[in-house]
Design an enzyme around this catalytic site. Sequence first.
Site, mmCIF file in Angstrom:
data_model
loop_
_atom_site.group_PDB
_atom_site.id
_atom_site.type_symbol
_atom_site.label_atom_id
_atom_site.label_comp_id
_atom_site.label_asym_id
_atom_site.label_seq_id
_atom_site.Cartn_x
_atom_site.Cartn_y
_atom_site.Cartn_z
ATOM 1 N N LYS A 173 23.805 5.415 26.849
ATOM 2 C CA LYS A 173 24.761 6.153 26.014
ATOM 3 C C LYS A 173 24.986 5.355 24.729
ATOM 4 O O LYS A 173 25.733 4.378 24.716
ATOM 5 C CB LYS A 173 26.077 6.363 26.768
ATOM 6 N N VAL A 179 0.856 -1.192 0.000
ATOM 7 C CA VAL A 179 0.000 0.000 0.000
ATOM 8 C C VAL A 179 0.891 1.239 0.000
ATOM 9 O O VAL A 179 0.679 2.184 -0.768
ATOM 10 C CB VAL A 179 -0.933 0.008 1.227
#
Length: 676
Positions: free
Chosen positions: A120, A41
């Site tokens: 981090k 789609v």
Amino acid sequence: MEQQPLTLTAATTRAQELRKQLNQYSHEYYVKDQPSVEDYVYDRLYKELVDIETEFPDLITPDSPTQRVGGKVLSGFEKAPHDIPMYSLNDGFSKEDIFAFDERVRKAIGKPVAYCCELKIDGLAISLRYENGVFVRGATRGDGTVGENITENLRTVRSVPMRLTEPISVEVRGECYMPKQSFVALNEEREENGQDIFANPRNAAAGSLRQLDTKIVAKRNLNTFLYTVADFGPMKAKTQFEALEELSAIGFRTNPERQLCQSIDEVWAYIEEYHEKRSTLPYEIDGIVIKVNEFALQDELGFTVKAPRWAIAYKFPPEEAETVVEDIEWTIGRTGVVTPTAVMAPVRVAGTTVSRASLHNADFIQMKDIRLNDHVIIYKAGDIIPEVAQVLVEKRAADSQPYEMPTHCPICHSELVHLDEEVALRCINPKCPAQIKEGLNHFVSRNAMNIDGLGPRVLAQMYDKGLVKDVADLYFLTEEQLMTLDKIKEKSANNIYTAIQGSKENSVERLIFGLGIRHVGAKAAKILAEHFGDLPTLSRATAEEIVALDSIGETIADSVVTYFENEEVHELMAELEKAQVNLTYKGLRTEQLAEVESPFKDKTVVLTGKLAQYTREEAKEKIENLGGKVTGSVSKKTDIVVAGEDAGSKLTKAESLGVTVWNEQEMVDALDASHF
């Protein structure tokens, strides 16, 4: 009735609608991981937008999803000044460092504070600028004051929104990284192609973003996490934790593993938790970032010349160990690349016992001067691949000699060569037994022809006994011949024979991938199959026709053309056709979309439990060839769950969500009733 051409006014309106719709679908898929529509789609709407922009090029806007695919070749990177500096953070390496940071903060503020803790991410720091909600500039950190303008490359990163949900002007900072799985796949591909490999995912991400060819960047599967705003003027958030929520709300991808901690003890518990979880994450982290949560308190604490006083980065200790190189083995891949592997005294690293590490190529050995019996430090690159980080020269024996590189293939004894300035050594003998065996292994692999029962040992026996000399010979084997192999009895022979014969019906993209054309992966094979329709047509295609396809670059195009210029390849194709191996694409082509009639069309399907009539891969392929999408998890977006024998938690979840549940026979009946 013939469709009327669009007027400029109608095209403008429709292009705006399509951009908005496609950007929303892309956000749901890449940022929220909650797709609301099937891939085809999206593809259909995307093609419509491409057609409009091709006819009316003045309608192309910076936020158009068509600008993500790459294709531009840049001459270089301009400097990108940061109006507000991108500061680095002070590092902490121990519990004492973290508690001392908390003590400094409390002393300056005069009371306990809450901290926002975030993973981090080990990638490349980036800054994204938006004007009226539209992405206009992306830059690297550089020295914190001036970076490099990498806007065009960042447009190809799917999680970078081209337009925000709010028309605000803002500059956000974050990290661009390469997922571990993508890092491994990229290095395997580079090693196979004789290129230098990346040392770790961070280097891979940084190297990718500094590519001058944006089409290459688009293929690298980079991703982002955003974590702060340069100037919070247009934002409503009063704390770091709220800011992350707000960033997510306006369209950015933020890391969900964050935590608000009310004390430094909670912070340390978070650090310990993710030190343990680190290896299970799909991306590389090298520590934890701890920030004072309230912006008012951040302002009160301020900055030093280089870093904020209100934040610290705790760095995880390296996962490494010392061992001894006992031997160096060389193996040959299917394209002739000869790869060295260090055989080492077993040692524990990052929770597993390691006794082997890839040395990648001859240049790597020479650069690090790795010798037999050397003491070395090894670590896991990206927490995945054992790497030799350092040679402990001070422990080297006095009579140690530099490692002598092989000059001939260890299998066929042909001379090894460097091609086109590659770092890899190659055996270029097309009849090399090792290459042929590796090629057979690749041909029968799961993403290729998916032939059960044919592992490396069985295939090696077949070749050594003269039963097969190429992949086509597999299809002329008899059960009697199979029973001449070690440990293959009548039942096993029948199973293998049946699996080989069954693979003849595969859609041709599996065959294209299985042929082992250099640089052609499973995704590229499907693109080629869908466009050209069959193998003979592909074999006649020009490089210009191939490179015109989305996601297919010149390297792949040239490789495909070169492959089919070989007369032996056409002889192989003739043998495959003689064996009645399918050479056509069985999937849904764009022009056939409207004609499909199937209960699976436009549906999201989950397969769970054991299937009796198809393998999981076969069922998945059949459903997707009828316009459905098969996913691995059940959600509110799931339309159908097919429950085989011993279906477990996925069935339970489907029932709790009210998702339609079919048994296997209902799936088979639906497949039989489908047509296009």
